[in-house]
Design a protein around this motif. Structure first.
Motif, short mmCIF file in Angstrom:
data_model
loop_
_atom_site.label_atom_id
_atom_site.label_comp_id
_atom_site.label_asym_id
_atom_site.label_seq_id
_atom_site.Cartn_x
_atom_site.Cartn_y
_atom_site.Cartn_z
N TYR A 149 3.22 1.82 -1.73
CA TYR A 149 3.52 2.11 -3.14
C TYR A 149 2.25 2.38 -3.94
O TYR A 149 2.29 2.44 -5.16
N GLY A 150 1.13 2.48 -3.25
CA GLY A 150 -0.10 2.86 -3.93
C GLY A 150 -0.86 1.72 -4.59
O GLY A 150 -1.75 1.97 -5.39
N PHE A 151 -0.53 0.47 -4.25
CA PHE A 151 -1.29 -0.64 -4.81
C PHE A 151 -2.60 -0.80 -4.04
O PHE A 151 -2.62 -0.73 -2.82
N CYS A 152 -3.69 -0.98 -4.78
CA CYS A 152 -4.96 -1.22 -4.12
C CYS A 152 -5.21 -2.72 -4.05
O CYS A 152 -4.63 -3.49 -4.81
N ASN A 153 -6.05 -3.11 -3.15
CA ASN A 153 -6.30 -4.53 -2.93
C ASN A 153 -7.55 -5.00 -3.68
O ASN A 153 -8.50 -4.25 -3.83
N GLU A 196 0.82 -1.21 0.00
CA GLU A 196 0.00 0.00 0.00
C GLU A 196 0.86 1.27 0.00
O GLU A 196 0.45 2.29 -0.55
N TYR A 232 -2.79 -5.33 -5.49
CA TYR A 232 -2.18 -6.46 -4.78
C TYR A 232 -3.27 -7.41 -4.35
O TYR A 232 -4.44 -7.04 -4.23
N LYS A 256 -3.09 -0.86 -10.61
CA LYS A 256 -2.07 -1.42 -9.73
C LYS A 256 -2.78 -2.13 -8.59
O LYS A 256 -3.38 -1.48 -7.76
#
Lengths: 448, 448
Positions: free
Chosen positions: B41-45, B39, B117, B115
């Motif tokens: 690094y700005g990755f959404c789930n 998160e 995860y 982006k």
């Protein structure tokens, strides 16, 4: 893209929900909140495998009793080799059967009272219908002890769930109520009336929230009860009380020789007393609550939307005298409560009451406006991350801000970070909410 | 306990791991750390259902290619009614197929670059063997864009995984290395040598870490390559480089007309440059890396323990030119990397290197020494919880501290909280680690 491809157009699978990132973000916030609350009461977490041996499931009725059997999903390798002699495996349909099996299996390694929470998916192969999931999350807390378990925990369960239900974001306008009874009251009373098949009677009483008393009366006549018996049972079942005092006042006119009933009233009074600090109406004693399951032996809970009781219980449970008796030769009483997470979440989602938390967890989007700034962008991102911020760097040098700004807007990233250059002598920050742009320093965001 | 019960003695299910609470607590800490890093690094789930339609899985080879087919688990209702015409469902065996399907299905609702995860269980019905799980967690990050995807992301993937792997508690003494190549290099070169079936060759090159060059030479001779070709391919494949400069220096003597190869070297150099800030040895360019999967088209990663490369890769991935081409008529390039969480966690667990975080999340155990103190205990617990502490109240009034102290000791609860009474005029705190007992105030623990 020139050659023609064969496309398999994907479609949703009925009963298996899937959310967009912005919805999943709220779901995560809910799980975090639930976990934090469970842990704040000292519950430890466990996870069990998604499967149990089918024989282990069959050894224990579990939540839903006989009906569940039909809903069990078995798993099988697509290409089994001949001669495979592995045990048949089934996806778990609740977290109570796995807990019982877990407690028995790891008995010697656990510290009692064993207070655990469990947040996992469960599966039920129901016929697909609106609001019914085949794969869904449950959030369970249970306490298990050896030989005896203090009544303190019977009160702790609904207190924790109340704390959660009244503070989940999006639940602000929901009116919910936890309804509590103690099965000893109704069962002791029915028994003292000389009725042998108690379960046959309680099965109908359990429907008092969905059927009229008149209809239930008819059903009880059909199974051979006398009118006086029915009247007596209905009078008791219809008692509701907001406090232990009211409970005692309303049950005292009902005379019975039953020790079990007396014990049940005492226990329920104790639990109501322990919950006296909750807001009025949060919890009510309701003697019609039975919960369908055979294994509950004392306290039982269910939780309804007071303005929509037909939606059914979203949070239920109770006390069982002997949880793991089918798996181990120990006496292990327990009490637990289970939040039907997915049904609740989906209700609030459908009502469009979930908060908007944006799509991206990032707070900053750093933009390098030319190649020379890329190193500075990476370093600034690194420093901000070290201080606990969530930071995206725009993925290429870009001297026009239009695209990154549109991206930040859509993803819900609040701050655009611009690096110093020949014209701009300091770092600057663009606030997408306040629509401002101002000089800033890295220190400002990293100092404690 | 008098009547004889039939006991179904539970046993572990091979390949389906299950941990005790103290181990699960560390597993949670690992997941929290991984999520926080993703998160940051700005990755959404996202989460996808545990199942996909079997037809959707078959439309896409996915991770492991043809071999995986055998390992797929299908699910089925134990008691199907006749005439059920539902699509066959299978548990997902990786997170790449679900991601491809998800991206296609929700294409119009996603913001690109997408982006995301994903941290979920996956299932593979492998033959049970040591260190192999049938149910295990993977932690994936992927970036997908429309039409083209900046190379920036090819460098971001291993940087994030390095940050995680080098900071997970228990990994302090592990020496790991991320090995990177670009498939264009080897494939372009092999093609330029006039060899038609490139995959036949790369399949053997991929085994350079497990087999000797001499043995691989024999295999390549068998499939009809000439000795000169083999020598040339092996010279290229055996190149390793710690920096882009070294990579260029070592590949420059190899002459080739291949534009693809040139492109691959340029891309790999760019990625190595972007990773120059990592500690020496963290990342190495290794031209033997192929990864078995057909769909990788550029950058490829794998990650090994440098002192035990035979353990296999714990973190792998790469770039695919067209991720979801089987599900949607769009060109969607992506790059991703997947951490084999359960295998890594179990390795550190087996080596007994996991930190001891105790069993209980509680920091305080409050004890009421008599019935009159119960209200005070509850109120104190409530106040401490409001301030963010995790607090258990001992479940009954107890004037001898032996049992609660033993319980706190076993569960890893550090502080015992004693309430004021006739003798003790203030709150007191017993520190189970420092073995001290001192006066305290609620304010001391609740002030900001």
């Amino acid at each position: 893209m020139s050659k023609k491809k064969k496309i398999y157009k994907p479609r949703p699978i009925s009963g298996f929900p899937e959310w967009l990132p912005e919805t999943r973000r709220v779901e995560q916030a809910w799980f975090d909140h639930i976990r934090k609350t469970f842990e704040s009461y000292g519950f430890c977490n466990i996870e069990t495998p998604s499967v149990e041996e089918l024989d282990a499931i069959n050894a224990k009725g579990g939540d839903g009793g006989a009906d569940v059997d039909k809903e069990v999903y078995v798993i099988e390798r697509l290409h089994k080799e001949d001669g495979d002699k592995e045990a048949r495996l089934a996806l778990h349909f609740d977290q109570t059967v796995p807990l019982a099996r877990y407690t028995a299996q790891h008995f010697n390694d656990l510290v009692f009272p064993f207070k655990r929470y469990q947040i996992q998916r469960v599966w039920r192969g129901e016929r697909p219908q609106a609001g019914r999931f085949r794969e869904f999350y449950q959030c369970d807390i249970d306490v298990i002890n050896v030989d005896s378990l203090p009544l303190h925990f019977d009160a702790e369960m609904p207190a924790i769930m109340w704390e959660i239900l009244s503070s989940l974001p999006g639940m602000e306008n929901e009116k919910i109520q936890i309804r509590i009874s103690n099965r000893k009251i109704l069962m002791g009373y029915i028994e003292s009336l000389g009725i042998e098949d108690i379960t046959q009677v309680t099965r109908w009483i359990d429907k008092l929230d969905k059927m009229s008393s008149a209809d239930i009366e008819k059903e009880l006549l059909k199974i051979g009860l006398e009118q006086t018996q029915i009247n007596q049972i209905l009078i008791l079942s219809l008692i509701k009380a907001k406090s232990s005092e009211e409970l005692i006042e309303r049950t005292s006119p009902i005379t019975s020789e039953s020790k079990l009933m007396k014990e049940g009233i005492e226990e329920l009074s104790f639990v109501m007393d322990q919950l006296a600090h909750l807001p009025e109406g949060a919890v009510v004693a309701d003697l019609s609550i039975v919960r369908g399951l055979d294994y509950y032996t004392g306290t039982v809970y269910e939780t309804v939307f007071t303005d929509d009781p037909n939606y059914g219980s979203i949070c239920s449970g109770g006390r069982y005298d002997d949880l793991a008796g089918n798996y181990i030769n120990k006496h292990l009483p327990g009490v637990g409560i289970s939040l039907g997470f997915s049904r609740l979440f989906d209700r609030i989602r459908t009502k469009e009451n979930l908060p908007n938390l944006g799509i991206s967890p990032a707070k900053f989007l750093i933009i390098a406006e030319n190649e020379d700034q890329i190193k500075d962008a990476t370093q600034t991102a690194h420093t901000l991350r070290q201080a606990g911020h969530s930071v995206e760097t725009w993925h290429r040098a870009e001297n026009k801000l239009k695209r990154p700004l549109a991206y930040a807007e859509k993803k819900g990233i609040r701050y655009i970070w611009l690096l110093p250059n020949d014209v701009r002598k300091t770092h600057e920050i663009k606030d997408m909410v306040e629509r401002t742009q101002e000089p800033t320093t890295i220190e400002e965001w990293t100092k404690k």
